[in-house]
Design a protein around this motif. Structure first.
Motif, PDB file in Angstrom:
ATOM      1  N   LEU A  86       0.824  -1.207   0.000  1.00 39.96           N
ATOM      2  CA  LEU A  86       0.000   0.000   0.000  1.00 39.96           C
ATOM      3  C   LEU A  86       0.861   1.261   0.000  1.00 39.96           C
ATOM      4  N   ALA A  87       2.000   1.211   0.672  1.00 32.90           N
ATOM      5  CA  ALA A  87       2.907   2.360   0.673  1.00 32.90           C
ATOM      6  C   ALA A  87       3.445   2.615  -0.728  1.00 32.90           C
ATOM      7  N   GLY A  88       3.727   1.544  -1.464  1.00 33.48           N
ATOM      8  CA  GLY A  88       4.178   1.695  -2.845  1.00 33.48           C
ATOM      9  C   GLY A  88       3.078   2.218  -3.745  1.00 33.48           C
ATOM     10  N   MET A  89       1.854   1.758  -3.510  1.00 30.00           N
ATOM     11  CA  MET A  89       0.720   2.263  -4.289  1.00 30.00           C
ATOM     12  C   MET A  89       0.504   3.749  -4.046  1.00 30.00           C
ATOM     13  N   LEU A  90       0.633   4.182  -2.786  1.00 25.32           N
ATOM     14  CA  LEU A  90       0.484   5.593  -2.473  1.00 25.32           C
ATOM     15  C   LEU A  90       1.563   6.413  -3.168  1.00 25.32           C
ATOM     16  N   ALA A  91       2.799   5.941  -3.128  1.00 29.34           N
ATOM     17  CA  ALA A  91       3.885   6.653  -3.800  1.00 29.34           C
ATOM     18  C   ALA A  91       3.608   6.775  -5.295  1.00 29.34           C
ATOM     19  N   GLY A  92       3.035   5.713  -5.880  1.00 25.67           N
ATOM     20  CA  GLY A  92       2.698   5.741  -7.296  1.00 25.67           C
ATOM     21  C   GLY A  92       1.621   6.756  -7.607  1.00 25.67           C
ATOM     22  N   MET A  93       0.568   6.778  -6.794  1.00 26.34           N
ATOM     23  CA  MET A  93      -0.503   7.749  -7.010  1.00 26.34           C
ATOM     24  C   MET A  93       0.003   9.177  -6.885  1.00 26.34           C
ATOM     25  N   GLN A  94       0.858   9.422  -5.900  1.00 28.15           N
ATOM     26  CA  GLN A  94       1.360  10.775  -5.670  1.00 28.15           C
ATOM     27  C   GLN A  94       2.287  11.240  -6.785  1.00 28.15           C
ATOM     28  N   ARG A 145     -16.863   0.535 -17.137  1.00 33.30           N
ATOM     29  CA  ARG A 145     -18.211  -0.015 -17.262  1.00 33.30           C
ATOM     30  C   ARG A 145     -18.978   0.063 -15.942  1.00 33.30           C
ATOM     31  N   THR A 146     -18.276  -0.159 -14.828  1.00 33.60           N
ATOM     32  CA  THR A 146     -18.934  -0.229 -13.528  1.00 33.60           C
ATOM     33  C   THR A 146     -18.944   1.096 -12.780  1.00 33.60           C
ATOM     34  N   GLY A 147     -18.010   1.999 -13.129  1.00 31.15           N
ATOM     35  CA  GLY A 147     -17.909   3.261 -12.410  1.00 31.15           C
ATOM     36  C   GLY A 147     -17.205   3.140 -11.075  1.00 31.15           C
ATOM     37  N   ASN A 148     -16.555   2.003 -10.823  1.00 27.60           N
ATOM     38  CA  ASN A 148     -15.834   1.802  -9.572  1.00 27.60           C
ATOM     39  C   ASN A 148     -14.493   2.520  -9.593  1.00 27.60           C
ATOM     40  N   LYS A 149     -13.823   2.535  -8.430  1.00 23.03           N
ATOM     41  CA  LYS A 149     -12.545   3.239  -8.292  1.00 23.03           C
ATOM     42  C   LYS A 149     -11.348   2.293  -8.248  1.00 23.03           C
ATOM     43  N   VAL A 150     -11.608   1.035  -7.906  1.00 26.55           N
ATOM     44  CA  VAL A 150     -10.528   0.052  -7.749  1.00 26.55           C
ATOM     45  C   VAL A 150     -10.904  -1.217  -8.493  1.00 26.55           C
ATOM     46  N   ALA A 151      -9.995  -1.708  -9.325  1.00 28.97           N
ATOM     47  CA  ALA A 151     -10.153  -3.009  -9.976  1.00 28.97           C
ATOM     48  C   ALA A 151      -9.015  -3.910  -9.510  1.00 28.97           C
ATOM     49  N   VAL A 152      -9.367  -5.107  -9.087  1.00 28.35           N
ATOM     50  CA  VAL A 152      -8.376  -6.062  -8.594  1.00 28.35           C
ATOM     51  C   VAL A 152      -8.512  -7.359  -9.381  1.00 28.35           C
ATOM     52  N   ALA A 153      -7.401  -7.900  -9.836  1.00 33.32           N
ATOM     53  CA  ALA A 153      -7.421  -9.134 -10.622  1.00 33.32           C
ATOM     54  C   ALA A 153      -7.705 -10.331  -9.733  1.00 33.32           C
ATOM     55  N   ASP A 168      -7.305   9.428   0.513  1.00 28.40           N
ATOM     56  CA  ASP A 168      -7.926   8.421   1.371  1.00 28.40           C
ATOM     57  C   ASP A 168      -6.903   7.383   1.816  1.00 28.40           C
ATOM     58  N   LEU A 169      -6.058   6.936   0.890  1.00 30.73           N
ATOM     59  CA  LEU A 169      -5.043   5.938   1.224  1.00 30.73           C
ATOM     60  C   LEU A 169      -4.014   6.516   2.199  1.00 30.73           C
ATOM     61  N   GLN A 170      -3.663   7.783   2.009  1.00 29.22           N
ATOM     62  CA  GLN A 170      -2.702   8.408   2.905  1.00 29.22           C
ATOM     63  C   GLN A 170      -3.236   8.452   4.338  1.00 29.22           C
ATOM     64  N   LYS A 171      -4.524   8.769   4.512  1.00 29.63           N
ATOM     65  CA  LYS A 171      -5.133   8.796   5.830  1.00 29.63           C
ATOM     66  C   LYS A 171      -5.185   7.391   6.439  1.00 29.63           C
ATOM     67  N   TYR A 172      -5.471   6.402   5.612  1.00 30.40           N
ATOM     68  CA  TYR A 172      -5.538   5.011   6.070  1.00 30.40           C
ATOM     69  C   TYR A 172      -4.179   4.574   6.628  1.00 30.40           C
ATOM     70  N   LEU A 173      -3.109   4.879   5.891  1.00 27.51           N
ATOM     71  CA  LEU A 173      -1.768   4.508   6.338  1.00 27.51           C
ATOM     72  C   LEU A 173      -1.346   5.315   7.558  1.00 27.51           C
ATOM     73  N   ALA A 174      -1.733   6.584   7.603  1.00 27.62           N
ATOM     74  CA  ALA A 174      -1.380   7.430   8.748  1.00 27.62           C
ATOM     75  C   ALA A 174      -2.025   6.924  10.032  1.00 27.62           C
ATOM     76  N   GLN A 188     -12.949  -1.037   1.780  1.00 28.45           N
ATOM     77  CA  GLN A 188     -13.553   0.262   2.067  1.00 28.45           C
ATOM     78  C   GLN A 188     -13.833   1.060   0.799  1.00 28.45           C
ATOM     79  N   GLN A 189     -13.348   0.571  -0.332  1.00 24.25           N
ATOM     80  CA  GLN A 189     -13.472   1.305  -1.592  1.00 24.25           C
ATOM     81  C   GLN A 189     -14.568   0.693  -2.479  1.00 24.25           C
ATOM     82  N   ALA A 190     -14.886   1.425  -3.546  1.00 27.86           N
ATOM     83  CA  ALA A 190     -15.790   0.887  -4.567  1.00 27.86           C
ATOM     84  C   ALA A 190     -14.941  -0.027  -5.464  1.00 27.86           C
ATOM     85  N   MET A 191     -14.842  -1.303  -5.062  1.00 30.60           N
ATOM     86  CA  MET A 191     -13.924  -2.247  -5.700  1.00 30.60           C
ATOM     87  C   MET A 191     -14.675  -3.256  -6.557  1.00 30.60           C
TER      88      MET A 191
END
Length: 371
Positions: free
Chosen positions: A82-90, A121-129, A149-155, A167-170
């Protein structure tokens, strides 16, 4: 961030882990088939995204040599994916990030397409394989608007990736037809002898040149088809080859610089794909992702001798070569035209008796599904 008319994606290769099960060795830099693991991932993901980032927390200069920007976690101490994902988003300037781990050398060539189509197609925010049995959480497409949101979760001290996803629209995206694309390496022995898993039985044909592998296949295939089996054959070539003839349109288009060319007719579809990395040997898992596994009962593999799949060894005394089975633990049976001096603890078949080989293959398929 205002969404683009055409959604854009940054690939983020997650190489920031501590790799304790790998003895602390940096996974992405471990050699596999003549090049570092991360080089295989780059070759698969870079063509699918607008930009590519490498998330790493050590050996930064080594990772920079691959020609892409390297980003580190804002949290110290190897805090997980998740820390790597946050760095990627930022760091991303695109609408989404597509994350993959550095230790899965053959991610699906359809990863971005299938994930993005599902989100749109779904309008979701997260897709997971998902591989059909469980989700693969580090293979994810994430809306960059989730960074805060992810930054607050990690904090808050949380690190569980599945808890944040919940917690997300997955939405889960089905890759059960390409489950081998999630094969990864966790221990040093995995890299030396990676065990390839497949929903369809894989049987290798192992033999020295001149033994008659192709001849046997051309004799076996009609019998297997007559028995109602749907099968594919994957063959490894040790040299440059063409399935098209110079002068044909497809040949001219490919020679002009197209990396992939599909030729389609009413009865035949062929894909020709070139690689800029000439020293890289093809992986069997790469080939499997291009097959429609749902329509197959058996895959016969010729070559790929380093792959850890069950194999039938062919042996002809006239070739004058030693048996392979003492050095290859993946050989499960031998078909030979002579008496063996060494009695192996496995089935020994008559190489000239096609029916006995056919019976062996049918039993192999039944046992494969039973296991």
């Amino acid at each position: 961030m205002t969404k683009s008319t055409y959604p854009t994606v940054t690939g983020v290769i997650l190489a920031g882990g501590e790799a304790r099960r790998m003895g602390g060795n940096d996974k992405g830099l471990i050699n596999f088939v003549h090049q570092p693991l991360i080089a295989h991932v780059i070759n698969h993901i870079a063509p699918q995204v607008e930009k590519l980032l490498i998330n790493a927390n050590r050996n930064i200069e080594r990772y920079q040599q691959f020609g892409y920007s390297v980003i580190s976690d804002s949290l110290s101490g190897f805090q997980g994916p998740l820390a790597g994902m946050l760095a990627g988003m930022q760091a991303a300037t695109t609408d989404y990030i597509l994350t993959v781990p550095c230790d899965s050398p053959a991610p699906s060539p359809k990863l971005r397409q299938r994930m993005l189509e599902t989100l749109l197609r779904t309008g979701n925010k997260v897709a997971v394989a998902t591989d059909g049995k469980r989700i693969q959480p580090v293979f994810a497409l994430l809306d960059c608007e989730l960074a805060e949101d992810l930054q607050k979760y990690l904090a808050s001290g949380e690190r569980k990736i599945d808890r944040w996803f919940a917690q997300q629209a997955m939405v889960e995206v089905d890759f059960s037809d390409q489950s081998d694309s999630f094969t990864n390496f966790n221990h040093p022995e995995d890299v030396r002898f990676p065990a390839l898993q497949s929903s369809v039985p894989l049987l290798g044909i192992a033999a020295f040149s001149g033994t008659g592998k192709t001849t046997l296949l051309t004799q076996l295939i009609p019998k297997l088809r007559s028995a109602g089996l749907r099968l594919a054959v994957i063959k490894h070539a040790h040299h440059l080859f063409d399935i098209d003839q110079p002068g044909k349109d497809s040949y001219r288009i490919r020679e002009a610089g197209a990396n992939q060319v599909i030729v389609a007719s009413r009865r035949l579809l062929a894909l020709m794909q070139t690689s800029d990395v000439e020293q890289s040997e093809p992986l069997l898992s790469d080939c499997l992702t291009r097959l429609n596994l749902h329509e197959l009962d058996l895959i016969l593999v010729e070559g790929f001798k380093q792959e850890s799949i069950p194999k039938l060894e062919l042996h002809r005394a006239s070739v004058g070569k030693p048996l392979l089975f003492p050095e290859d633990p993946n050989i499960i049976a031998i078909a030979t035209d002579s008496d063996l001096l060494v009695k192996p603890k496995m089935p020994v078949l008559n190489l000239n008796d096609l029916d006995s080989i056919l019976d062996f293959i049918n039993n192999f398929i039944r046992q494969y599904h039973h296991d």
